[in-house]
Scaffold this active site. Structure first.
Site, PDB file in Angstrom:
ATOM      1  N   HIS A 181       1.975   1.614  -3.640  1.00 41.94           N
ATOM      2  CA  HIS A 181       2.320   1.017  -2.545  1.00 41.94           C
ATOM      3  C   HIS A 181       3.462   1.146  -1.837  1.00 41.94           C
ATOM      4  O   HIS A 181       4.514   2.040  -2.102  1.00 41.94           O
ATOM      5  CB  HIS A 181       2.527  -0.485  -2.891  1.00 41.94           C
ATOM      6  CG  HIS A 181       2.564  -1.733  -1.906  1.00 41.94           C
ATOM      7  ND1 HIS A 181       3.245  -1.719  -0.993  1.00 41.94           N
ATOM      8  CD2 HIS A 181       1.374  -2.267  -1.647  1.00 41.94           C
ATOM      9  CE1 HIS A 181       3.142  -2.567   0.185  1.00 41.94           C
ATOM     10  NE2 HIS A 181       1.632  -2.820  -0.344  1.00 41.94           N
ATOM     11  N   GLU A 222      -3.784   1.405   3.759  1.00 46.60           N
ATOM     12  CA  GLU A 222      -2.845   0.404   4.191  1.00 46.60           C
ATOM     13  C   GLU A 222      -1.854   1.171   5.235  1.00 46.60           C
ATOM     14  O   GLU A 222      -0.780   1.869   4.899  1.00 46.60           O
ATOM     15  CB  GLU A 222      -1.961  -0.208   3.184  1.00 46.60           C
ATOM     16  CG  GLU A 222      -2.516  -1.229   2.316  1.00 46.60           C
ATOM     17  CD  GLU A 222      -1.335  -2.124   1.957  1.00 46.60           C
ATOM     18  OE1 GLU A 222      -1.914  -3.311   2.132  1.00 46.60           O
ATOM     19  OE2 GLU A 222      -0.602  -1.788   1.402  1.00 46.60           O
TER      20      GLU A 222
HETATM   21  P1  13P Z   1       0.322  -7.885   4.749  1.00 47.58           P
HETATM   22  O1  13P Z   1      -1.029  -8.583   4.571  1.00 47.58           O
HETATM   23  O2  13P Z   1       1.327  -9.099   4.554  1.00 47.58           O
HETATM   24  O3  13P Z   1       0.327  -7.024   6.003  1.00 47.58           O
HETATM   25  O4  13P Z   1       0.712  -6.992   3.467  1.00 47.58           O
HETATM   26  C1  13P Z   1      -0.188  -5.885   3.383  1.00 47.58           C
HETATM   27  C2  13P Z   1      -0.006  -5.306   1.894  1.00 47.58           C
HETATM   28  O5  13P Z   1       1.102  -4.724   1.987  1.00 47.58           O
HETATM   29  C3  13P Z   1      -0.643  -5.623   0.789  1.00 47.58           C
HETATM   30  O6  13P Z   1      -0.588  -4.767  -0.175  1.00 47.58           O
END
Ligand code: 13P
Length: 250
Positions: A92, A160
């Site tokens: 992450h 992400e």
């Molecule tokens: P948000 O949905 O708060 O933008 O977070 C995304 C995230 O980091 C999920 O792992």
């Protein structure tokens, strides 16, 4: 039709076991939806309080790459398995940013997760101002180094873009077109690494400010098969709405 994947990343929330139980119970109905696989990833200490939920899968937010031993503060893959987890989030961006996670350590952790038969949710994505293709290509190639063709299909790739995560200083929405470009690029790299057949089968999901208004759009417009939800996964009503919107996709 394969199930869509809905992952809740609670991050370092909530603060008490009681709150965690209330939150979990408020989400339990989501697990009954037929077309989605729901995975909740709470902080480690809360994992044992949910029993063995049938309809909702549990996931951890990290593991260490060694199986056991003198590694103060770390959690092994086997421990997660033992607490009923089937999934684990790895790489992450918050761990990369604050906790020294590198592509090399993510690679070691991915291998350990597979060894323990956990499904890794392997997070990749560029920061604000970085070139998506450069970063994502590197993260994929280094993160997936030495992962066998017989194992790759188990891994879920979570794209992400760091600049779209809701808690970022200046979070910006990632438009479905940008997510689509990233998905196509990721697929190209995966196909190069694992061949057309396997590269085409690996599941890719999207994360970054997902809410009930945009979740289904990411799936419809980007060929991705699920979402990784941070902030909105702490709000049971909003999370249920996201779940229903994915469940209703044809
Ligand atoms: P948000 O949905 O708060 O933008 O977070 C995304 C995230 O980091 C999920 O792992």
């Amino acid at each position: 039709m394969d199930k869509k994947i809905l992952v809740a990343n609670w991050k370092m929330n909530p603060q008490t076991a009681r709150e965690a139980r209330v939150l979990f119970d408020a989400m339990i109905n989501v697990g009954r939806l037929k077309n989605i696989e729901t995975v909740i990833c709470p902080p480690y200490p809360f994992l044992p309080i949910f029993g063995s939920p049938k309809s909702i899968k549990l996931g951890g937010q990290d593991i260490f790459w060694e199986p056991q031993g003198a590694f103060t503060g770390e959690i092994s893959g086997k421990m997660l398995k033992n607490l009923g987890c089937e999934y684990v989030i790895l790489g992450h961006s918050e761990r990369r940013q604050f906790l020294g996670e590198t592509d090399e350590t993510v690679n070691l952790k991915l291998k350990m997760a597979l060894k323990e038969n956990l499904t890794p949710i392997f997070c990749i994505g560029e920061r604000e101002g970085e070139e998506m293709s450069d970063i994502v290509e590197n993260q994929l190639k280094q993160g997936l180094a030495d992962i066998g063709k017989n194992q790759i299909e188990k891994i879920v790739i979570a794209y992400e873009p760091v600049w779209a995560i809701s808690t970022g200083v200046q979070a910006k929405p990632c438009l479905p077109d940008d997510a689509l470009s990233a998905a196509v690029f990721i697929r190209k790299i995966l196909t190069g690494l694992f061949g057309k057949y396997l590269g085409g089968k690996i599941r890719i999901i999207y994360g970054g400010s997902v809410d009930s208004g945009n979740a289904a759009g990411y799936l419809k417009q980007t060929q991705m098969v699920g979402v990784l939800v941070g902030g909105a996964s702490l709000d049971p009503q909003e999370f249920s709405k996201i779940a229903n919107s994915l469940n209703n996709l044809a």
